[in-house]
Design a protein around this motif. Structure first.
Motif, PDB file in Angstrom:
ATOM      1  N   GLU A 292       0.834  -1.205   0.000  1.00  0.00           N
ATOM      2  CA  GLU A 292       0.000   0.000   0.000  1.00  0.00           C
ATOM      3  C   GLU A 292       0.873   1.261   0.000  1.00  0.00           C
ATOM      4  O   GLU A 292       0.588   2.231  -0.713  1.00  0.00           O
ATOM      5  CB  GLU A 292      -0.916  -0.002   1.205  1.00  0.00           C
ATOM      6  CG  GLU A 292      -1.874   1.166   1.241  1.00  0.00           C
ATOM      7  CD  GLU A 292      -2.783   1.119   2.454  1.00  0.00           C
ATOM      8  OE1 GLU A 292      -3.420   2.153   2.729  1.00  0.00           O
ATOM      9  OE2 GLU A 292      -2.852   0.071   3.120  1.00  0.00           O
ATOM     10  N   ALA A 293       1.947   1.249   0.773  1.00  0.00           N
ATOM     11  CA  ALA A 293       2.857   2.399   0.801  1.00  0.00           C
ATOM     12  C   ALA A 293       3.541   2.590  -0.549  1.00  0.00           C
ATOM     13  O   ALA A 293       3.696   3.723  -1.016  1.00  0.00           O
ATOM     14  CB  ALA A 293       3.900   2.214   1.895  1.00  0.00           C
ATOM     15  N   LEU A 294       3.935   1.494  -1.179  1.00  0.00           N
ATOM     16  CA  LEU A 294       4.552   1.599  -2.511  1.00  0.00           C
ATOM     17  C   LEU A 294       3.572   2.151  -3.538  1.00  0.00           C
ATOM     18  O   LEU A 294       3.935   2.994  -4.370  1.00  0.00           O
ATOM     19  CB  LEU A 294       5.050   0.225  -2.972  1.00  0.00           C
ATOM     20  CG  LEU A 294       6.387  -0.222  -2.438  1.00  0.00           C
ATOM     21  CD1 LEU A 294       6.741  -1.604  -2.962  1.00  0.00           C
ATOM     22  CD2 LEU A 294       7.466   0.760  -2.830  1.00  0.00           C
ATOM     23  N   GLU A 295       2.344   1.672  -3.514  1.00  0.00           N
ATOM     24  CA  GLU A 295       1.341   2.171  -4.451  1.00  0.00           C
ATOM     25  C   GLU A 295       1.106   3.662  -4.247  1.00  0.00           C
ATOM     26  O   GLU A 295       0.996   4.417  -5.217  1.00  0.00           O
ATOM     27  CB  GLU A 295       0.032   1.406  -4.283  1.00  0.00           C
ATOM     28  CG  GLU A 295       0.064   0.012  -4.822  1.00  0.00           C
ATOM     29  CD  GLU A 295      -1.232  -0.734  -4.555  1.00  0.00           C
ATOM     30  OE1 GLU A 295      -2.068  -0.212  -3.783  1.00  0.00           O
ATOM     31  OE2 GLU A 295      -1.393  -1.825  -5.110  1.00  0.00           O
ATOM     32  N   SER A 296       1.036   4.093  -3.009  1.00  0.00           N
ATOM     33  CA  SER A 296       0.849   5.509  -2.713  1.00  0.00           C
ATOM     34  C   SER A 296       2.035   6.329  -3.219  1.00  0.00           C
ATOM     35  O   SER A 296       1.856   7.396  -3.807  1.00  0.00           O
ATOM     36  CB  SER A 296       0.672   5.700  -1.206  1.00  0.00           C
ATOM     37  OG  SER A 296       0.675   7.066  -0.887  1.00  0.00           O
ATOM     38  N   PHE A 297       3.238   5.825  -3.003  1.00  0.00           N
ATOM     39  CA  PHE A 297       4.434   6.522  -3.471  1.00  0.00           C
ATOM     40  C   PHE A 297       4.430   6.662  -4.990  1.00  0.00           C
ATOM     41  O   PHE A 297       4.698   7.738  -5.531  1.00  0.00           O
ATOM     42  CB  PHE A 297       5.681   5.762  -3.005  1.00  0.00           C
ATOM     43  CG  PHE A 297       6.954   6.316  -3.556  1.00  0.00           C
ATOM     44  CD1 PHE A 297       7.482   7.493  -3.061  1.00  0.00           C
ATOM     45  CD2 PHE A 297       7.622   5.652  -4.563  1.00  0.00           C
ATOM     46  CE1 PHE A 297       8.657   8.004  -3.570  1.00  0.00           C
ATOM     47  CE2 PHE A 297       8.796   6.146  -5.078  1.00  0.00           C
ATOM     48  CZ  PHE A 297       9.313   7.328  -4.580  1.00  0.00           C
ATOM     49  N   PHE A 298       4.122   5.583  -5.698  1.00  0.00           N
ATOM     50  CA  PHE A 298       4.116   5.642  -7.163  1.00  0.00           C
ATOM     51  C   PHE A 298       3.005   6.543  -7.680  1.00  0.00           C
ATOM     52  O   PHE A 298       3.166   7.217  -8.699  1.00  0.00           O
ATOM     53  CB  PHE A 298       3.999   4.241  -7.767  1.00  0.00           C
ATOM     54  CG  PHE A 298       5.263   3.445  -7.657  1.00  0.00           C
ATOM     55  CD1 PHE A 298       6.477   3.977  -8.039  1.00  0.00           C
ATOM     56  CD2 PHE A 298       5.241   2.164  -7.148  1.00  0.00           C
ATOM     57  CE1 PHE A 298       7.648   3.257  -7.936  1.00  0.00           C
ATOM     58  CE2 PHE A 298       6.401   1.427  -7.031  1.00  0.00           C
ATOM     59  CZ  PHE A 298       7.606   1.979  -7.428  1.00  0.00           C
TER      60      PHE A 298
END
Length: 66
Positions: free
Chosen positions: A30-36
């Motif tokens: 979820e954090a990676l998706e938000s970052f991207f």
């Protein structure tokens, strides 16, 4: 045969310590998706400018070397 089974089972047990639990993995994804999602707008603006700047630098080097 039973000894081989236990040897394999106990040698693989420490490997489970390296695999994070699923709920931690979900937070990470979820954090990676938000970052991207946040960086995609910025990279969409920067990439064409960077490509133009790089082509201009290459053109200058071509003129100097040829």
């Amino acid at each position: 045969m039973l000894q081989l089974f236990f040897a394999v089972a106990f040698s693989a047990a420490p490997l489970t310590l390296y695999v994070p639990p699923v709920r931690s993995l979900n937070l990470f994804v979820e954090a990676l998706e938000s970052f991207f999602r946040q960086t995609s707008d910025y990279s969409a603006r920067v990439y064409p400018r960077a490509r133009i700047a790089f082509s201009r630098v290459i053109a200058v080097f071509r003129r100097i070397l040829l």
